[in-house]
Scaffold this active site. Sequence first.
Site, PDB file in Angstrom:
ATOM      1  N   SER A  60       3.878   3.624  -3.255  1.00 26.37           N
ATOM      2  CA  SER A  60       4.955   3.524  -4.110  1.00 26.37           C
ATOM      3  C   SER A  60       5.110   4.966  -4.939  1.00 26.37           C
ATOM      4  O   SER A  60       6.284   5.001  -5.429  1.00 26.37           O
ATOM      5  CB  SER A  60       5.315   2.322  -4.833  1.00 26.37           C
ATOM      6  OG  SER A  60       4.012   1.953  -5.598  1.00 26.37           O
TER       7      SER A  60
ATOM      8  N   ASN B 129      -1.002  -7.265  -2.265  1.00 30.41           N
ATOM      9  CA  ASN B 129      -2.242  -6.973  -2.965  1.00 30.41           C
ATOM     10  C   ASN B 129      -3.381  -6.807  -2.091  1.00 30.41           C
ATOM     11  O   ASN B 129      -3.758  -7.696  -1.381  1.00 30.41           O
ATOM     12  CB  ASN B 129      -2.404  -8.075  -3.858  1.00 30.41           C
ATOM     13  CG  ASN B 129      -3.500  -8.017  -4.883  1.00 30.41           C
ATOM     14  OD1 ASN B 129      -4.436  -7.033  -4.834  1.00 30.41           O
ATOM     15  ND2 ASN B 129      -4.053  -8.861  -5.515  1.00 30.41           N
TER      16      ASN B 129
ATOM     17  N   TYR C  58     -15.417   2.595 -12.440  1.00 34.64           N
ATOM     18  CA  TYR C  58     -14.673   3.498 -11.595  1.00 34.64           C
ATOM     19  C   TYR C  58     -15.589   4.280 -10.659  1.00 34.64           C
ATOM     20  O   TYR C  58     -15.368   4.075  -9.483  1.00 34.64           O
ATOM     21  CB  TYR C  58     -13.587   4.225 -12.402  1.00 34.64           C
ATOM     22  CG  TYR C  58     -12.906   5.106 -11.366  1.00 34.64           C
ATOM     23  CD1 TYR C  58     -11.588   4.543 -10.942  1.00 34.64           C
ATOM     24  CD2 TYR C  58     -12.793   6.491 -11.567  1.00 34.64           C
ATOM     25  CE1 TYR C  58     -10.732   5.187  -9.880  1.00 34.64           C
ATOM     26  CE2 TYR C  58     -12.077   7.053 -10.599  1.00 34.64           C
ATOM     27  CZ  TYR C  58     -10.916   6.539  -9.858  1.00 34.64           C
ATOM     28  OH  TYR C  58     -10.076   7.400  -9.300  1.00 34.64           O
TER      29      TYR C  58
ATOM     30  N   GLY D 121      -0.748   1.437  -1.506  1.00 36.76           N
ATOM     31  CA  GLY D 121      -0.494   2.090  -2.878  1.00 36.76           C
ATOM     32  C   GLY D 121       0.522   3.311  -2.708  1.00 36.76           C
ATOM     33  O   GLY D 121       0.197   4.465  -2.968  1.00 36.76           O
TER      34      GLY D 121
HETATM   35  P1  NAP Z   1      -1.283   5.716  -9.341  1.00 36.48           P
HETATM   36  O1  NAP Z   1      -0.326   6.702  -9.638  1.00 36.48           O
HETATM   37  O2  NAP Z   1      -1.728   4.621 -10.515  1.00 36.48           O
HETATM   38  O3  NAP Z   1      -0.570   4.687  -8.131  1.00 36.48           O
HETATM   39  C1  NAP Z   1      -1.324   3.460  -7.708  1.00 36.48           C
HETATM   40  C2  NAP Z   1      -0.719   3.259  -6.623  1.00 36.48           C
HETATM   41  O4  NAP Z   1      -1.429   1.898  -5.968  1.00 36.48           O
HETATM   42  C3  NAP Z   1       0.625   2.464  -6.788  1.00 36.48           C
HETATM   43  O5  NAP Z   1       1.505   2.448  -5.565  1.00 36.48           O
HETATM   44  C4  NAP Z   1       0.238   0.904  -6.707  1.00 36.48           C
HETATM   45  O6  NAP Z   1       1.519  -0.036  -6.393  1.00 36.48           O
HETATM   46  C5  NAP Z   1      -0.697   0.729  -5.937  1.00 36.48           C
HETATM   47  N1  NAP Z   1      -1.732  -0.577  -6.178  1.00 36.48           N
HETATM   48  C6  NAP Z   1      -2.355  -0.773  -7.283  1.00 36.48           C
HETATM   49  N2  NAP Z   1      -3.103  -1.650  -7.230  1.00 36.48           N
HETATM   50  C7  NAP Z   1      -2.768  -2.264  -5.965  1.00 36.48           C
HETATM   51  C8  NAP Z   1      -3.037  -3.619  -5.139  1.00 36.48           C
HETATM   52  N3  NAP Z   1      -3.899  -4.345  -5.604  1.00 36.48           N
HETATM   53  N4  NAP Z   1      -2.497  -3.412  -3.883  1.00 36.48           N
HETATM   54  C9  NAP Z   1      -1.634  -2.521  -3.360  1.00 36.48           C
HETATM   55  N5  NAP Z   1      -1.078  -1.643  -4.188  1.00 36.48           N
HETATM   56  C10 NAP Z   1      -1.790  -1.400  -5.118  1.00 36.48           C
HETATM   57  O7  NAP Z   1      -2.596   6.270  -8.649  1.00 36.48           O
HETATM   58  P2  NAP Z   1      -2.963   7.653  -8.210  1.00 36.48           P
HETATM   59  O8  NAP Z   1      -3.283   8.548  -9.328  1.00 36.48           O
HETATM   60  O9  NAP Z   1      -1.959   7.871  -7.147  1.00 36.48           O
HETATM   61  O10 NAP Z   1      -4.297   7.199  -7.487  1.00 36.48           O
HETATM   62  C11 NAP Z   1      -4.370   6.908  -6.045  1.00 36.48           C
HETATM   63  C12 NAP Z   1      -5.754   6.772  -5.467  1.00 36.48           C
HETATM   64  O11 NAP Z   1      -6.319   7.946  -5.793  1.00 36.48           O
HETATM   65  C13 NAP Z   1      -6.435   5.588  -6.034  1.00 36.48           C
HETATM   66  O12 NAP Z   1      -7.414   5.238  -5.321  1.00 36.48           O
HETATM   67  C14 NAP Z   1      -7.554   6.753  -7.265  1.00 36.48           C
HETATM   68  O13 NAP Z   1      -8.568   6.040  -7.476  1.00 36.48           O
HETATM   69  C15 NAP Z   1      -7.335   7.870  -6.560  1.00 36.48           C
HETATM   70  N6  NAP Z   1      -7.726   8.979  -7.349  1.00 36.48           N
HETATM   71  C16 NAP Z   1      -6.558   9.315  -8.093  1.00 36.48           C
HETATM   72  C17 NAP Z   1      -7.124  10.541  -9.211  1.00 36.48           C
HETATM   73  C18 NAP Z   1      -6.069  11.115 -10.145  1.00 36.48           C
HETATM   74  O14 NAP Z   1      -6.529  11.916 -10.939  1.00 36.48           O
HETATM   75  N7  NAP Z   1      -4.761  10.481 -10.001  1.00 36.48           N
HETATM   76  C19 NAP Z   1      -8.040  11.300  -8.953  1.00 36.48           C
HETATM   77  C20 NAP Z   1      -9.084  10.778  -8.010  1.00 36.48           C
HETATM   78  C21 NAP Z   1      -8.792   9.627  -7.342  1.00 36.48           C
HETATM   79  P3  NAP Z   1       2.389  -0.462  -7.577  1.00 36.48           P
HETATM   80  O15 NAP Z   1       3.562   0.753  -7.926  1.00 36.48           O
HETATM   81  O16 NAP Z   1       3.254  -1.566  -6.737  1.00 36.48           O
HETATM   82  O17 NAP Z   1       1.657  -1.052  -8.764  1.00 36.48           O
END
Ligand code: NAP
Length: 241
Positions: A9, A58, A149, A7
């Site tokens: 990107s 995926n 979640y 993930g």
């Molecule tokens: P984000 O901006 O929504 O980015 C998600 C990333 O995961 C994108 O690169 C997406 O790829 C990729 N992805 C989604 N489903 C996938 C799959 N099945 N296979 C491969 N890649 C996949 O999310 P983020 O906020 O950076 O979060 C990243 C991690 O941190 C997650 O595990 C999330 O639960 C955790 N987290 C986030 C927060 C927050 O506040 N943001 C807080 C706590 C924990 P595409 O671009 O190709 O769709």
Amino acid sequence: MVALVTGASRGIGKACALKLAEDGYDVAVNYNSNDAKAAETVAAIEALGRKAKAYKANTADLKAVQGMFREIQNDLGQLDVLVNNAGVVDDAYLLMINEDSLSRSLDINIKGYFHCAQQAALKMIKKGGKIVNISSVSSVLAVEGQGVYAATKGAVNSMTATLAKELAPRGITVNAVAPGFIETEMLDNIPEDKLAEYNKSIPAGHFGTAKDVANVVAALCSPAFDYVTGQVIVLDGGLSL
Ligand code: NAP
């Protein structure tokens, strides 16, 4: 040294990929759908003077994950670091949870982490390595609407401890980072008034950045943390205190 960030990107994964590149890693950039964004991450890593390649897979699909690990071995060489980051959030109160969303969350946030950890361990078993799982503060702090979640992130914490114990004799550390609210596209689905309410409840007075998370992930991947394993590091500006 070679790292795979799932993930990567955008958001936290992209920040981790860039920080690891700054620290001297060549980086495999996994993503699911957004070719253009993945290409931007690759270009940013190359601009830092490191090798990078995008791998569309995926993580919920075991065959796709196995293929990706084979390609990474051929393209970049022996894997040293896995950052299990690819995750989804789909908030819903209990009575509104639908079966498709439930399965998708379990498949990506739990099965996806196992798929990648298993393949990484196979590659690291002789030389050691580091696995960092991105969890969430929602695993330790109840937030209404985040039952699914939270359950997936609780599973990430549990698997971190168990895998750490299993893999420690092989020189592989497994830790987790549990961020609070981090400014990424993941927050786009939360209404403005809710975001303002959450912001007020953070003792530090503001949301974190993807860079804040990447700094901790990179530290866990450094030799300074060789003796730390099975831990969940909460990174939330004091939100859960
Ligand atoms: P984000 O901006 O929504 O980015 C998600 C990333 O995961 C994108 O690169 C997406 O790829 C990729 N992805 C989604 N489903 C996938 C799959 N099945 N296979 C491969 N890649 C996949 O999310 P983020 O906020 O950076 O979060 C990243 C991690 O941190 C997650 O595990 C999330 O639960 C955790 N987290 C986030 C927060 C927050 O506040 N943001 C807080 C706590 C924990 P595409 O671009 O190709 O769709």
